[in-house]
Design an enzyme around this catalytic site. Structure first.
Site, PDB file in Angstrom:
ATOM      1  N   HIS A 101      -3.180  -1.822   7.409  1.00 13.57           N
ATOM      2  CA  HIS A 101      -2.352  -0.783   6.785  1.00 13.57           C
ATOM      3  C   HIS A 101      -1.102  -1.412   6.222  1.00 13.57           C
ATOM      4  O   HIS A 101      -0.647  -2.457   6.699  1.00 13.57           O
ATOM      5  CB  HIS A 101      -1.983   0.322   7.790  1.00 13.57           C
ATOM      6  CG  HIS A 101      -1.391  -0.191   9.055  1.00 13.57           C
ATOM      7  ND1 HIS A 101      -2.155  -0.712  10.076  1.00 13.57           N
ATOM      8  CD2 HIS A 101      -0.102  -0.285   9.477  1.00 13.57           C
ATOM      9  CE1 HIS A 101      -1.369  -1.096  11.070  1.00 13.57           C
ATOM     10  NE2 HIS A 101      -0.113  -0.855  10.719  1.00 13.57           N
ATOM     11  N   HIS A 103       2.879  -0.513   5.329  1.00 11.07           N
ATOM     12  CA  HIS A 103       3.979   0.442   5.491  1.00 11.07           C
ATOM     13  C   HIS A 103       4.772   0.518   4.184  1.00 11.07           C
ATOM     14  O   HIS A 103       5.073  -0.519   3.588  1.00 11.07           O
ATOM     15  CB  HIS A 103       4.963  -0.037   6.559  1.00 11.07           C
ATOM     16  CG  HIS A 103       4.389  -0.195   7.933  1.00 11.07           C
ATOM     17  ND1 HIS A 103       4.651   0.697   8.948  1.00 11.07           N
ATOM     18  CD2 HIS A 103       3.593  -1.144   8.487  1.00 11.07           C
ATOM     19  CE1 HIS A 103       4.044   0.293  10.064  1.00 11.07           C
ATOM     20  NE2 HIS A 103       3.393  -0.824   9.797  1.00 11.07           N
TER      21      HIS A 103
HETATM   22  P1  5GP Z   1       1.842  -1.540  13.064  1.00 10.54           P
HETATM   23  O1  5GP Z   1       2.841  -1.820  14.142  1.00 10.54           O
HETATM   24  O2  5GP Z   1       0.419  -1.730  13.549  1.00 10.54           O
HETATM   25  O3  5GP Z   1       2.106  -2.297  11.790  1.00 10.54           O
HETATM   26  O4  5GP Z   1       2.040  -0.034  12.670  1.00 10.54           O
HETATM   27  C1  5GP Z   1       1.381   1.020  13.259  1.00 10.54           C
HETATM   28  C2  5GP Z   1       2.105   2.277  12.813  1.00 10.54           C
HETATM   29  O5  5GP Z   1       1.226   3.362  12.985  1.00 10.54           O
HETATM   30  C3  5GP Z   1       3.353   2.570  13.624  1.00 10.54           C
HETATM   31  O6  5GP Z   1       4.459   2.685  12.741  1.00 10.54           O
HETATM   32  C4  5GP Z   1       3.041   3.894  14.309  1.00 10.54           C
HETATM   33  O7  5GP Z   1       4.149   4.754  14.372  1.00 10.54           O
HETATM   34  C5  5GP Z   1       1.942   4.468  13.439  1.00 10.54           C
HETATM   35  N1  5GP Z   1       0.964   5.287  14.119  1.00 10.54           N
HETATM   36  C6  5GP Z   1       0.286   4.971  15.265  1.00 10.54           C
HETATM   37  N2  5GP Z   1      -0.587   5.946  15.576  1.00 10.54           N
HETATM   38  C7  5GP Z   1      -0.475   6.883  14.608  1.00 10.54           C
HETATM   39  C8  5GP Z   1      -1.121   8.153  14.392  1.00 10.54           C
HETATM   40  O8  5GP Z   1      -1.981   8.601  15.152  1.00 10.54           O
HETATM   41  N3  5GP Z   1      -0.749   8.842  13.271  1.00 10.54           N
HETATM   42  C9  5GP Z   1       0.194   8.379  12.412  1.00 10.54           C
HETATM   43  N4  5GP Z   1       0.477   9.144  11.326  1.00 10.54           N
HETATM   44  N5  5GP Z   1       0.840   7.207  12.592  1.00 10.54           N
HETATM   45  C10 5GP Z   1       0.508   6.478  13.687  1.00 10.54           C
END
Ligand code: 5GP
Ligand code: ZN
Length: 141
Positions: A101, A103
């Site tokens: 993903h 951001h």
């Molecule tokens: P990472 O740390 O893997 O780059 O980012 C994961 C992101 O996914 C985090 O910012 C977290 O808040 C978001 N996130 C985790 N679970 C969910 C979910 O069930 N729904 C949504 N909309 N965001 C999520």
């Protein structure tokens, strides 16, 4: 291919509801449930890829232009002054959901400290040696 037990596969497929701001045949863009700032969005491919290393190249080529469009829409709709594109790969890099993903984080003129690091001070020899190691690995790919 959808991966069982991957929450972002389920969200991207619409099996788990999300605040979707954009969708096409390849991606769904949703609002992050734990936003770094108002409007923080996540671009999710509908296919499962663990991280950028396994991402399909054709899809990858779509993502930056899409991220730019989303950022522009954030500026015009939310009044943010800029935005960060952040993309974590691996636990050490802060990845917590192992479905690729990107951001898109709106930035406001509020001095919030969202993406920062303490600059190191390598000498020129160390920089040259580090560059050489990475160049060698690139040549072997
Ligand atoms: P990472 O740390 O893997 O780059 O980012 C994961 C992101 O996914 C985090 O910012 C977290 O808040 C978001 N996130 C985790 N679970 C969910 C979910 O069930 N729904 C949504 N909309 N965001 C999520
Ligand atoms: Zn997935």
């Amino acid at each position: 291919m959808k991966k069982e037990d991957c929450i972002f596969c389920k969200i991207a497929a619409g099996e788990i509801p999300s605040c979707t701001i954009y969708e096409d045949e390849d991606v769904r863009v949703i609002l992050d449930l734990g936003p770094a700032s108002k409007g923080h969005a996540l671009i999710l491919p509908k296919e499962h890829y663990d991280d950028v290393c396994s991402l399909d190249e054709g899809l990858a080529a779509k993502l930056l232009p899409l991220a730019a469009r989303i950022g522009q829409a954030m500026k015009s709709s939310l009044g943010c002054a800029g935005f960060n594109l952040v993309q974590n790969n691996g636990r050490a890099a802060g990845q917590t959901v192992f479905h690729f993903h990107m951001h898109v984080i709106p930035r406001y003129e509020d001095g919030a400290d969202i993406v920062s690091w303490t600059p190191g001070s390598p000498d020129s020899g160390e920089l040259a040696q580090t560059a050489e190691r990475i160049r060698e690995a690139l040549e072997k790919q």
